[in-house]
Design an enzyme around this catalytic site. Structure first.
Site, PDB file in Angstrom:
ATOM      1  N   CYS A 139       0.826  -1.214   0.000  1.00 32.36           N
ATOM      2  CA  CYS A 139       0.000   0.000   0.000  1.00 32.36           C
ATOM      3  C   CYS A 139       0.857   1.259   0.000  1.00 32.36           C
ATOM      4  CB  CYS A 139      -0.943  -0.021   1.192  1.00 32.36           C
ATOM      5  SG  CYS A 139      -1.997   1.420   1.235  1.00 32.36           S
ATOM      6  N   CYS A 150      -1.590   1.771  -2.958  1.00 34.13           N
ATOM      7  CA  CYS A 150      -2.560   2.841  -2.692  1.00 34.13           C
ATOM      8  C   CYS A 150      -1.962   4.248  -2.673  1.00 34.13           C
ATOM      9  CB  CYS A 150      -3.229   2.654  -1.336  1.00 34.13           C
ATOM     10  SG  CYS A 150      -3.288   0.989  -0.712  1.00 34.13           S
ATOM     11  N   LYS A 170      -0.137   5.437  -6.024  1.00 33.95           N
ATOM     12  CA  LYS A 170      -1.213   5.450  -7.023  1.00 33.95           C
ATOM     13  C   LYS A 170      -2.088   6.684  -6.851  1.00 33.95           C
ATOM     14  CE  LYS A 170      -4.939   4.250  -5.917  1.00 33.95           C
ATOM     15  NZ  LYS A 170      -5.449   2.910  -5.709  1.00 33.95           N
ATOM     16  N   TYR A 198      -9.625  -3.247 -10.529  1.00 34.94           N
ATOM     17  CA  TYR A 198      -9.276  -1.993  -9.848  1.00 34.94           C
ATOM     18  C   TYR A 198      -8.035  -1.338 -10.467  1.00 34.94           C
ATOM     19  CZ  TYR A 198     -11.929  -2.884  -5.452  1.00 34.94           C
ATOM     20  OH  TYR A 198     -12.891  -3.083  -4.504  1.00 34.94           O
ATOM     21  N   GLU A 204      -7.741   2.147 -12.752  1.00 27.44           N
ATOM     22  CA  GLU A 204      -7.070   3.272 -12.097  1.00 27.44           C
ATOM     23  C   GLU A 204      -5.892   3.776 -12.945  1.00 27.44           C
ATOM     24  OE1 GLU A 204      -8.201   2.424  -7.425  1.00 27.44           O
ATOM     25  OE2 GLU A 204      -6.231   1.808  -8.117  1.00 27.44           O
ATOM     26  N   HIS A 252     -26.985  20.404   0.629  1.00 27.97           N
ATOM     27  CA  HIS A 252     -27.246  20.957  -0.693  1.00 27.97           C
ATOM     28  C   HIS A 252     -26.349  22.154  -0.980  1.00 27.97           C
ATOM     29  CE1 HIS A 252     -29.618  21.687  -4.261  1.00 27.97           C
ATOM     30  NE2 HIS A 252     -29.651  22.957  -3.949  1.00 27.97           N
ATOM     31  N   GLU A 263     -26.109  14.317  -1.575  1.00 23.84           N
ATOM     32  CA  GLU A 263     -27.503  14.448  -1.133  1.00 23.84           C
ATOM     33  C   GLU A 263     -28.421  13.467  -1.874  1.00 23.84           C
ATOM     34  OE1 GLU A 263     -29.590  18.167  -2.000  1.00 23.84           O
ATOM     35  OE2 GLU A 263     -28.114  18.598  -3.563  1.00 23.84           O
TER      36      GLU A 263
HETATM   37  P1  NDP Z   1      -8.486  -7.895 -10.164  1.00 25.67           P
HETATM   38  O1  NDP Z   1      -8.562  -9.318  -9.767  1.00 25.67           O
HETATM   39  O2  NDP Z   1      -9.382  -6.906  -9.550  1.00 25.67           O
HETATM   40  O3  NDP Z   1      -8.632  -7.775 -11.742  1.00 25.67           O
HETATM   41  C1  NDP Z   1      -7.888  -8.546 -12.620  1.00 25.67           C
HETATM   42  C2  NDP Z   1      -8.346  -8.263 -14.029  1.00 25.67           C
HETATM   43  O4  NDP Z   1      -7.489  -8.899 -14.972  1.00 25.67           O
HETATM   44  C3  NDP Z   1      -9.746  -8.756 -14.305  1.00 25.67           C
HETATM   45  O5  NDP Z   1     -10.374  -7.832 -15.139  1.00 25.67           O
HETATM   46  C4  NDP Z   1      -9.506 -10.091 -15.014  1.00 25.67           C
HETATM   47  O6  NDP Z   1     -10.512 -10.428 -15.903  1.00 25.67           O
HETATM   48  C5  NDP Z   1      -8.256  -9.757 -15.793  1.00 25.67           C
HETATM   49  N1  NDP Z   1      -7.415 -10.943 -16.043  1.00 25.67           N
HETATM   50  C6  NDP Z   1      -7.059 -11.914 -15.167  1.00 25.67           C
HETATM   51  N2  NDP Z   1      -6.248 -12.799 -15.746  1.00 25.67           N
HETATM   52  C7  NDP Z   1      -6.094 -12.417 -17.038  1.00 25.67           C
HETATM   53  C8  NDP Z   1      -5.397 -12.936 -18.137  1.00 25.67           C
HETATM   54  N3  NDP Z   1      -4.668 -14.043 -18.031  1.00 25.67           N
HETATM   55  N4  NDP Z   1      -5.464 -12.272 -19.310  1.00 25.67           N
HETATM   56  C9  NDP Z   1      -6.204 -11.140 -19.425  1.00 25.67           C
HETATM   57  N5  NDP Z   1      -6.889 -10.610 -18.417  1.00 25.67           N
HETATM   58  C10 NDP Z   1      -6.849 -11.228 -17.229  1.00 25.67           C
HETATM   59  O7  NDP Z   1      -6.965  -7.543  -9.932  1.00 25.67           O
HETATM   60  P2  NDP Z   1      -6.166  -6.190  -9.820  1.00 25.67           P
HETATM   61  O8  NDP Z   1      -4.789  -6.599 -10.210  1.00 25.67           O
HETATM   62  O9  NDP Z   1      -6.806  -5.063 -10.548  1.00 25.67           O
HETATM   63  O10 NDP Z   1      -6.251  -5.848  -8.272  1.00 25.67           O
HETATM   64  C11 NDP Z   1      -5.997  -6.811  -7.272  1.00 25.67           C
HETATM   65  C12 NDP Z   1      -6.728  -6.488  -5.996  1.00 25.67           C
HETATM   66  O11 NDP Z   1      -6.087  -5.403  -5.360  1.00 25.67           O
HETATM   67  C13 NDP Z   1      -8.166  -6.017  -6.182  1.00 25.67           C
HETATM   68  O12 NDP Z   1      -9.065  -7.067  -6.263  1.00 25.67           O
HETATM   69  C14 NDP Z   1      -8.403  -5.167  -4.986  1.00 25.67           C
HETATM   70  O13 NDP Z   1      -8.868  -5.953  -3.924  1.00 25.67           O
HETATM   71  C15 NDP Z   1      -7.026  -4.626  -4.648  1.00 25.67           C
HETATM   72  N6  NDP Z   1      -6.924  -3.216  -5.062  1.00 25.67           N
HETATM   73  C16 NDP Z   1      -7.720  -2.285  -4.463  1.00 25.67           C
HETATM   74  C17 NDP Z   1      -7.657  -0.960  -4.839  1.00 25.67           C
HETATM   75  C18 NDP Z   1      -8.552   0.035  -4.183  1.00 25.67           C
HETATM   76  O14 NDP Z   1      -9.088  -0.256  -3.128  1.00 25.67           O
HETATM   77  N7  NDP Z   1      -8.758   1.200  -4.789  1.00 25.67           N
HETATM   78  C19 NDP Z   1      -6.735  -0.504  -5.856  1.00 25.67           C
HETATM   79  C20 NDP Z   1      -5.951  -1.552  -6.429  1.00 25.67           C
HETATM   80  C21 NDP Z   1      -6.044  -2.854  -6.035  1.00 25.67           C
HETATM   81  P3  NDP Z   1     -11.834 -11.219 -15.450  1.00 25.67           P
HETATM   82  O15 NDP Z   1     -12.788 -10.177 -14.924  1.00 25.67           O
HETATM   83  O16 NDP Z   1     -12.337 -11.843 -16.705  1.00 25.67           O
HETATM   84  O17 NDP Z   1     -11.426 -12.194 -14.425  1.00 25.67           O
END
Ligand code: NDP
Length: 451
Positions: free
Chosen positions: A42, A47, A50, A176, A180, A434, A439
């Site tokens: 983080c 976090c 980012k 996510y 982002e 408001h 709201e």
């Molecule tokens: P996520 O699991 O959220 O997303 C992964 C994405 O990659 C999905 O869209 C998935 O598609 C796609 N994917 C997975 N494997 C492949 C592949 N082999 N080829 C192509 N696409 C693929 O992971 P992130 O890395 O974005 O984030 C990890 C975690 O970190 C999050 O779940 C969250 O909990 C945390 N996080 C939180 C944040 C916040 O609170 N603001 C910010 C950043 C991270 P599909 O949908 O089809 O599975």
């Protein structure tokens, strides 16, 4: 039996540091090991950096909007090098603060990679250290799929340290991190293509939120291509050539994968001492974070429950109070609010409509889509979206979803209401602020009826 410590924590990220600090304050003798930088994902590569980049990227739009409000903004330009240098300075400052937290709480730091020798012994370098309890808080790391040429791609780790700003970027993924970073690069002026392998980004979010955000980010200039995935990546003289599975070829300067994260358990020696892992490598834990070896616990991303810093912190505190405070408790993982720092932001707490229908059967839906007031002078097309999901039987609000400026700030407070099981009648009895986007949460009266 005498141990060197009461608690040895592996991993000095959000969960590990909080657990060690609280355990120490409860009288435990504590040590912690970190192989990289104290602070964890983080603070060092997640976090915090980012969000600083998100702030930076928002200015381009602010400069444009300023004109409608009477400002003349001179010529603007952006220095990526300066942004990264300033961001690094801030991360160094936070890293020092984390060291101070450990020092002030008498938590001894072992800099190096720790592995388990037996259920009470850890090895760091050539030292063997014993502890009554061990806490695994090693977090996770980006997964890079096995695509020819993947060595030319970066993950979010490298994106935070790129030497040069790429003018063309491909972001792979729809979670996510992908949305982002697509927003960050887009706001800073890059030409961004986001490739998502399936039907709609942000899988697992409320379907209205998914569709609304997808449409908003496209309005802002992100070229979102669904059902798209790279088949191979090749280096060329002018950058990278990315061939998609459907045969299309794209040219880019950088390709960033945000395709999920994997728990950091490989090579720790966990299974050899009886700590069971799930199929994806995450540590199996009971609700109180105890693993299958009773003096070994695990918190945070390494357990693959909810991969969020504040969740790891709560789990870490619950662990410390359970083991050293005589107050056994498990963290409550229900109604955890979260935000995606996309542009516009998404804030969400509770159930999606689909989940709510499955659990409660009959639900009432309230939703509102509107043009934020700031856009009235600028002529901008950005819209905001608010949705509440209410159980018909109890009138309790079981889901709240916001897309729009400050959604992260707003959803934090809405999270309290959901935690208190507030009813729609109580939302309605709350007077709005408001004019504000928030709201809308307390002023929606008409049930949505699908046409
Ligand atoms: P996520 O699991 O959220 O997303 C992964 C994405 O990659 C999905 O869209 C998935 O598609 C796609 N994917 C997975 N494997 C492949 C592949 N082999 N080829 C192509 N696409 C693929 O992971 P992130 O890395 O974005 O984030 C990890 C975690 O970190 C999050 O779940 C969250 O909990 C945390 N996080 C939180 C944040 C916040 O609170 N603001 C910010 C950043 C991270 P599909 O949908 O089809 O599975």
């Amino acid at each position: 039996m005498e141990f060197d410590y009461d608690l040895f924590v592996i991993g000095a990220g959000s969960g590990g540091v909080r657990a060690s600090r609280i355990s120490s304050s409860l009288g435990a003798k504590v040590a912690i090991a970190e192989e990289f930088r104290v602070g964890g994902t983080c603070v060092i590569r997640g976090c915090v950096p980012k969000k600083l980049l998100v702030y930076a990227s928002h200015f381009s739009e602010d400069f444009e909007d300023a004109a409608a409000y009477g400002w003349t903004v001179g010529e603007t330009s952006h220095s990526w090098e300066k942004l990264i240098a300033n961001k690094d300075k801030e991360i160094d400052r936070l890293n020092r603060i984390y060291h101070t937290i450990l020092d002030n709480n008498n938590v001894e730091l072992y800099q190096g990679r720790a592995t388990l020798v037996d259920r009470n012994t850890v090895r760091v370098g050539d030292k063997e250290i014993t502890a009554k309890y061990i806490l695994i808080a090693t977090g996770g790391a980006p997964v890079m799929p096995d695509v020819p040429g993947i060595e030319h791609a970066i993950s979010s780790n490298e994106a935070l340290h790129l030497e040069e700003f790429p003018t063309r970027v491909i972001v792979v993924g729809g979670g996510y991190i992908a949305v982002e970073f697509a927003g960050i690069f887009n706001g800073l002026g890059a030409e961004v293509t986001q490739l998502y392998r399936s039907t709609q980004i942000l899988r697992g979010f409320d379907a209205d939120v998914q569709n609304f955000l997808a449409s908003e980010i496209q309005k802002k200039g992100i070229n979102l291509r669904t059902h798209s995935n790279p088949a191979k990546i090749e280096k060329t003289e002018s950058g990278l050539k990315v061939t998609l599975e459907d045969g299309d070829v794209l040219e880019t300067d950088a390709i960033m994968y945000a395709t999920g994260r994997r728990p950091n358990t490989a090579g720790l020696g966990l299974e050899d001492i009886g700590v069971e892992l799930k199929d994806n490598g995450a540590v199996k834990v009971a609700p109180d974070s105890q693993t299958t070896v009773d003096n070994i616990y695990a918190v945070g991303d390494v357990t693959d429950r909810i991969a969020l810093t504040p969740v790891a912190i709560h789990e870490g505190m619950a662990f410390a109070e359970t083991v050293f405070g005589g107050r056994p408790r498990a963290m409550d993982h229900e109604n955890v609010p979260s935000a995606v720092f996309s542009q516009p932001q998404v804030g969400t707490v509770g159930l999606t409509e689909e989940e709510a229908r499955e659990i409660y059967g009959k639900v009432d839906i309230y939703k509102s889509e509107f043009r934020p007031m700031k856009q009235t002078l600028t002529g901008g097309t950005e819209k905001a979206f608010v949705k509440l999901i209410v159980s018909q039987e109890s009138d309790i609000v079981v889901g709240a979803h916001i897309v729009g400026g400050d959604a992260a700030e707003i959803i934090q407070a809405v999270g309290i209401a959901l935690k208190c099981k507030a009813t729609k009648a109580q939302f309605d009895a709350t007077v709005g602020v408001h004019p504000s986007l928030a709201e809308e949460i307390v002023t929606m009266r008409e049930k949505f009826v699908a046409s």
